[in-house]
Design a protein around this motif. Structure first.
Motif, PDB file in Angstrom:
ATOM      1  N   ARG A 334       0.826  -1.206   0.000  1.00 41.12           N
ATOM      2  CA  ARG A 334       0.000   0.000   0.000  1.00 41.12           C
ATOM      3  C   ARG A 334       0.856   1.250   0.000  1.00 41.12           C
ATOM      4  O   ARG A 334       0.525   2.238  -0.657  1.00 41.12           O
ATOM      5  CB  ARG A 334      -0.957  -0.011   1.196  1.00 41.12           C
ATOM      6  N   GLU A 338       0.160   3.890  -2.736  1.00 41.06           N
ATOM      7  CA  GLU A 338      -0.530   5.089  -2.245  1.00 41.06           C
ATOM      8  C   GLU A 338       0.398   6.282  -2.084  1.00 41.06           C
ATOM      9  O   GLU A 338       0.039   7.410  -2.425  1.00 41.06           O
ATOM     10  CB  GLU A 338      -1.200   4.794  -0.890  1.00 41.06           C
ATOM     11  N   GLY A 379      -3.594  -3.076  -1.781  1.00 40.40           N
ATOM     12  CA  GLY A 379      -2.380  -3.886  -1.871  1.00 40.40           C
ATOM     13  C   GLY A 379      -2.519  -4.790  -3.084  1.00 40.40           C
ATOM     14  O   GLY A 379      -3.067  -4.366  -4.110  1.00 40.40           O
TER      15      GLY A 379
END
Ligand code: ATP
Ligand code: MN
Length: 457
Positions: A334, A338, A379
């Motif tokens: 992530r 992100e 993910g």
């Protein structure tokens, strides 16, 4: 007529009949407004009732939230705000009353509460939107592959192959329970299939056999993993899409994965606009902008080694420390998508130790041609690889890992008789739905979630 159709129609002043469930009923002295929903779309249809024309006043008291009704009347342009058309009721028929203990009243309920009434949650805005988007995505999956000439393959749900190795399996047996408690061990020759059988954890190996027969294939079916992982990304029963392509390497595999994901996104943005507006407003603010920009940009592509460097360079303190050789945890995945790249990232060339035996070994002898697609908020959503196509190489991997060669005879045959480079991947359908809708818990994007200690409805 379904409400979706009615709200689109331009021809007012026609007689219609519509059936649905009452969402709200606002009653005043001379008239009433009933909002009904039939699940065909997010919007309700407003029904205007002039009390004087109702022969049976009792129906208004019975048309409470949750009741099913039929309304006959004239479709007119709506004088009020919020809707373009409404129905002037001439007759209201109660189909099914709904007593006061109906759990879905006007207020907004938590997802946790709604999970406990899984048989009713489909009647809420959120869950009806999820299931409509899910349906559209399912259609888009088939459309994408069929347009590309892929053959849809139904791979078995019951399998006797231990070779899949992608996760803990649920056993399928007709042996009586006491068999499993006997000290003598279990005699599987007396079981239904004459050997130990389980529910599939992946259709990949069976897909490979047909990819090396008819070229490009894809599977889209239920998958079962008995992992005891209580996360927001794992189900015990989920749906997986697995394309497998002959004459394809890992880069062709990545190209297909990226094209496929963008196709699904585009399809949903185009065909589920109303539901997506809802998610954008109530579930995940800004998701529309985010998805629209993903469709237009390229996914990032980095090697595992580069990913490790990025994670170390960030100086961020992770729960699981980062060194070359670790399996990426979802916090790492992530962070990459992100924070570092702010869009989906494809990570490839993983250490062979953390990936499956069948993935093709790179010339460095250390990494294999695996590739995972990592999505913001989730993910890993795709795991794939180029498969080992060299007979000798595959044998030595099987031996290295101490696996039984006899178990893989049929799989090795694919490398013995006219072997070809081939590659494929698995997309977890529910994770993709999470990504598209912004729903944070995987239990909320499948109608009936199966997770440890939970098999209700
Ligand atoms: P993870 O490490 O996230 O548990 P995995 O590496 O075990 O996943 P794969 O064997 O690569 O998963 O399966 C391919 C895809 O199937 C994953 O990328 C994911 O989208 C999906 N998937 C795997 N396990 C589950 C599960 N228990 N529930 C829902 N989807 C799953
Ligand atoms: Mn994986």
């Amino acid at each position: 007529m379904r409400i979706k159709q009615i709200l689109k129609t331009k021809s007012t002043e026609q007689h219609i009949s519509v059936k649905g469930w009452v969402r709200t009923n606002r009653d005043s002295k001379t008239n009433a407004f009933i909002a009904i929903n039939d699940g065909s779309c997010m919007s309700n249809l407003q029904v205007f009732v002039d009390k004087e024309i109702l022969t049976d006043q009792d129906v208004l008291h019975r048309a409470t939230t949750g009741a099913s009704i039929e309304v006959k009347g004239i479709l007119v342009e709506s004088p009020g705000k919020g809707q373009s058309v409404e129905v002037r009721a001439e007759e209201i028929i109660i189909i099914g009353d709904c007593p006061e203990d109906y759990p879905l009243q006007k207020k907004r309920h938590s997802n946790e509460f709604l999970r406990e009434i899984g048989h009713l949650r489909g009647r809420t805005n959120t869950y009806s939107a999820v299931v409509r988007v899910r349906s559209a995505m399912s259609f888009a999956v088939h459309k994408f592959f069929q347009e590309k000439g892929f053959v849809n393959l139904h791979t078995p749900i019951i399998t006797a192959s231990d070779a899949e190795g992608a996760g803990e399996m649920f056993q399928v047996t007709t042996l009586p329970f006491h068999t499993f408690n006997s000290k003598a061990g279990i005699d599987y020759s007396r079981d239904f299939f004459g050997k130990k059988a389980s529910l599939t954890v992946s259709g990949q190996l069976s897909a490979e056999t047909y990819a090396t027969a008819v070229g490009d294939v894809y599977t889209f079916g239920p998958t079962f993993r008995a992992e005891n992982s209580n996360t927001t990304r794992h189900l015990a029963e989920f749906w997986m899409i697995e394309p497998e392509m002959a004459f394809c390497d890992i880069f062709g595999d990545m190209d297909l994965a990226e094209e496929f994901l963008k196709y699904i996104l585009n399809y949903v943005l185009e065909h589920c606009a109303e539901d997506m507006e809802f998610f954008n407003k109530w579930v995940s603010k800004g998701i529309l902008d985010q998805l629209n920009s993903v469709v237009k940009s390229d996914f990032a592509r980095i090697t595992y080694t580069e990913a490790i460097e990025e994670l170390i360079k960030s100086g961020k303190k992770f729960e699981f420390p980062v060194t070359w050789g670790i399996d990426l945890a979802s916090e790492h995945e992530r962070f990459l998508s992100e924070e570092v790249y702010k869009r989906p990232v494809i990570v490839y060339n993983y250490p062979k130790e953390i990936k499956a035996f069948y993935m093709k070994l790179n010339d460095d002898g250390k990494t294999v041609r695996a590739m995972d697609v990592l999505a913001p908020g989730i993910g890993e959503i795709i795991g794939g690889s180029e498969r080992e196509d060299s007979y000798d190489q595959l044998i030595s991997r099987i031996e290295e890992l101490g696996l039984e060669k006899e178990d893989y005879d049929w799989y090795l045959d694919l490398r013995k008789y006219g072997t070809v480079p081939h590659a494929g991947f698995g997309l977890g359908f529910e994770r993709m739905i999470q990504y598209v809708t912004g729903m944070t818990n995987i239990r909320d994007v499948i109608p009936y979630a199966r997770t440890p200690k939970n098999c209700n409805f």
